[in-house]
Enzyme design. Structure first.
Site, PDB file in Angstrom:
ATOM      1  N   LYS A 105       0.817  -1.212   0.000  1.00 50.90           N
ATOM      2  CA  LYS A 105       0.000   0.000   0.000  1.00 50.90           C
ATOM      3  C   LYS A 105       0.855   1.269   0.000  1.00 50.90           C
ATOM      4  CE  LYS A 105      -4.382  -1.781   1.605  1.00 50.90           C
ATOM      5  NZ  LYS A 105      -5.464  -1.719   2.615  1.00 50.90           N
ATOM      6  N   ARG A 113      -3.614  -9.941   5.317  1.00 48.89           N
ATOM      7  CA  ARG A 113      -4.145 -10.008   3.951  1.00 48.89           C
ATOM      8  C   ARG A 113      -3.038  -9.532   3.015  1.00 48.89           C
ATOM      9  NH1 ARG A 113      -6.726  -6.615   0.165  1.00 48.89           N
ATOM     10  NH2 ARG A 113      -8.271  -7.717  -1.120  1.00 48.89           N
TER      11      ARG A 113
END
Length: 277
Positions: free
Chosen positions: A223, A257
């Site tokens: 991210k 995740r």
């Protein structure tokens, strides 16, 4: 001990679990997770399984800022491309569907017996999705986000990001409990309506989010909070992801995740050794 009921069996989190990502989309932010042909889907799922994914999380709608809108029918069609292969080749796989739409979630549960609904909207983008979860009894990832994927980057004004996110998630958890939803996973929503510093504050405070002893999911993989400070790209954010996943484990994450399952499994294994010292 934190746990989920998956098809009548307990999934426990005494050892953290790993959720592997597969995107049946042409525009997810990390190209390495995108698959569109049957052959590519099969190859990707096999890789995730062989590397040790406990859960396969499949998405058909990119929620990155600027991604194009996709109809419910198109999203479901994309998901079916993956779900039919997973259920044919790996019937026992624990499958999560990444969707905020109630109609898509309902069809995936009814047609493909998915085990988890992973809702980036936390019930706010489609207020009927909680009905699906309550009626079906599947597990539910309750994530925090403000606004929509299109405008969330402008909604990062917090006095105390951890306290405010926690308050929202605690309220929604209580509402879900009143509906009879027992299997809840909490996700503070890294990158969704939070700037880089706010993401790191949430990471430092991750242990706060075990609301009513619920498992906590850390979705940090590749991210912006990794590659932006390093002035690199999502493609170059593998090492940074492992660093932050390790911090997340040390701060109480039960479920990672990730795009890169092998690296996450190694982080979990070494963390488990560290815990015994």
């Amino acid at each position: 001990m934190r746990s989920l009921n998956i098809r009548g069996e307990l999934m426990t989190f005494d050892v953290p679990k790993v959720m592997g990502i597969i995107n049946v989309t042409p525009d997810s932010f990390y190209a390495g997770s995108r698959v569109e042909t049957d052959e590519a889907i099969c190859r990707r799922v096999r890789q995730l399984r062989e590397e040790g994914a406990d859960i396969i999380d499949i998405g058909g709608y990119s929620t990155r800022p600027g991604a194009g809108s996709v109809s419910s029918e198109e999203e479901y069609r994309r998901l079916v491309d993956g779900l039919k292969i997973i259920r044919r080749e790996w019937e026992d796989a624990v499958v999560s569907v990444d969707t905020f739409r109630a109609d898509v979630a309902r069809r995936c549960v009814a047609d493909w017996s998915v085990d988890i609904i992973n809702d980036v909207g936390g019930g706010e983008l489609d207020n009927h999705i909680w009905d699906v979860v309550a009626e079906s009894g599947v597990a539910y990832v309750l994530m925090h986000m403000r606004g929509t994927p299109d405008n969330m980057t402008s909604l990062t004004q917090y006095e105390d990001v951890s306290a405010e996110v926690l308050a929202v998630l605690a309220k929604r958890t209580a509402e879900l409990r009143l509906r009879g939803v027992a299997n809840i996973i909490i996700d503070p929503g890294f990158g969704f309506a939070k700037d880089v510093r706010q993401n790191y504050r949430l990471l430092a405070d991750l242990n706060m989010f075990h609301i009513e002893d619920t498992p906590v999911l850390a979705g940090l993989s590749r991210k912006t909070m990794i590659w932006k400070p390093l002035n690199t790209t999502p493609d170059e954010a593998g090492n940074g992801t492992t660093v932050l996943n390790t911090i997340a484990l040390m701060n109480g994450a039960d479920l990672l995740r990730v795009h890169d399952v092998k690296a996450a499994r190694e982080a979990v294994k070494l963390f488990e050794i560290y815990k015994t010292i």
